[in-house]
Design an enzyme around this catalytic site. Structure first.
Site, PDB file in Angstrom:
ATOM      1  N   HIS A 134      -6.247   1.788  -3.704  1.00  0.00           N
ATOM      2  CA  HIS A 134      -5.328   1.556  -2.740  1.00  0.00           C
ATOM      3  C   HIS A 134      -4.613  -0.046  -3.139  1.00  0.00           C
ATOM      4  O   HIS A 134      -5.460  -0.809  -3.812  1.00  0.00           O
ATOM      5  CB  HIS A 134      -5.969   1.520  -1.359  1.00  0.00           C
ATOM      6  CG  HIS A 134      -7.120   0.444  -1.018  1.00  0.00           C
ATOM      7  ND1 HIS A 134      -6.875  -0.261   0.030  1.00  0.00           N
ATOM      8  CD2 HIS A 134      -8.248   0.215  -1.634  1.00  0.00           C
ATOM      9  CE1 HIS A 134      -8.109  -1.151  -0.069  1.00  0.00           C
ATOM     10  NE2 HIS A 134      -8.886  -0.784  -0.921  1.00  0.00           N
TER      11      HIS A 134
ATOM     12  N   HIS B 203      -2.121   1.355   7.041  1.00  0.00           N
ATOM     13  CA  HIS B 203      -2.706   1.043   5.770  1.00  0.00           C
ATOM     14  C   HIS B 203      -2.769   2.517   5.040  1.00  0.00           C
ATOM     15  O   HIS B 203      -3.353   3.320   5.966  1.00  0.00           O
ATOM     16  CB  HIS B 203      -3.859   0.035   5.498  1.00  0.00           C
ATOM     17  CG  HIS B 203      -4.329  -0.256   4.244  1.00  0.00           C
ATOM     18  ND1 HIS B 203      -3.554  -0.804   3.192  1.00  0.00           N
ATOM     19  CD2 HIS B 203      -5.435   0.286   3.524  1.00  0.00           C
ATOM     20  CE1 HIS B 203      -4.263  -0.902   2.268  1.00  0.00           C
ATOM     21  NE2 HIS B 203      -5.140  -0.306   2.391  1.00  0.00           N
TER      22      HIS B 203
ATOM     23  N   CYS C 160       0.861  -1.372   0.022  1.00  0.00           N
ATOM     24  CA  CYS C 160       0.026   0.086   0.018  1.00  0.00           C
ATOM     25  C   CYS C 160       0.882   1.147  -0.085  1.00  0.00           C
ATOM     26  O   CYS C 160       0.617   2.173  -0.727  1.00  0.00           O
ATOM     27  CB  CYS C 160      -0.989   0.109   1.172  1.00  0.00           C
ATOM     28  SG  CYS C 160      -0.143  -0.038   2.838  1.00  0.00           S
TER      29      CYS C 160
END
Length: 230
Positions: free
Chosen positions: A189, A172, A119
């Site tokens: 993402h 994240h 990510c």
């Protein structure tokens, strides 16, 4: 006797003639002076009016020129602001186009290529290629960049951060891809399950894990980058 009467007549006529001349002389002289005075006064008044008119025209000309200059500056400022907004919008579009080119790329922890990417590497690769920005490598460090943005003010290109284990530790990151008219926030993402994809903050999985957002690119940063490149 006739000669005497004639002499009297001549004398009377001469006297009347002389009186008439004197009278004419005395009366006509002041009349001529008054007319000349009035004429001069009228000319002076006309000259003054011309001067006042010229002064008024000059002042109006200055005022018009000043107003035109102010309007020109105002228009220039508006045009510059519009051009600035257009350049920023174009840059955001370039960022999202670059991000969308990764769709389907598999997730790989520590990966930084289109064969596999995580990510944070996805975010720094996209912003590096499309905006020439050097973001930190990991999501927690990326969360320290830019300015904090309220969820209600999110725009395309903003970064949104998540914590997987319910705490405050950022694990994240994604890029806002769209904000619908209904207020739904969609982001792109690199997810561990399906690789690079588009998800929604309304999702029952991602919604609760959302923590905050940051804006790392603004019209000012775009302008500064353009200035440095020139």
């Amino acid at each position: 006797m006739k000669k005497r009467v004639l002499s009297y007549a001549v004398a009377i006529i001469a006297t009347f003639s002389l009186q008439s001349c004197v009278t004419n002389y005395v009366v006509s002289a002041p009349t001529t002076y008054q007319e000349e005075y009035k004429s001069n006064a009228k000319l002076a008044s006309l000259e003054n009016k011309k001067l006042e008119d010229a002064k008024t025209q000059l002042l109006n000309s200055f005022a018009s020129a000043k107003a035109a200059a102010a309007k020109s500056l105002e228009n220039a400022a508006k045009n510059a602001e519009i051009a600035k907004t257009i350049r920023f919008t174009k840059k955001i579009d370039e960022i999202l186009t670059e991000a969308e080119s990764y769709l389907g790329t598999p997730y790989r922890y520590g990966g930084m290529t289109r064969r596999g990417i995580d990510c944070s590497a996805f975010v720094l690769s996209v912003f590096g290629a499309a905006a020439g920005m050097n973001l930190p490598r990991v999501a927690a460090a990326q969360a320290q960049e830019g300015d904090r943005v309220e969820k209600s003010d999110l725009q395309k290109g903003d970064l949104i951060f998540f914590a997987h284990k319910g705490g405050s530790r950022i694990s994240h990151v994604g890029i806002v891809e769209n904000v619908t008219e209904e207020g739904e926030i969609k982001f792109i993402h690199a997810a561990t399950s399906r690789g690079v994809m588009i998800s929604s903050l309304n999702d029952s999985y991602w919604g609760p894990k959302y923590r905050f957002a940051k804006r790392v690119i603004t019209p000012e940063t775009v302008e500064a980058q353009l200035a440095s490149n020139n």
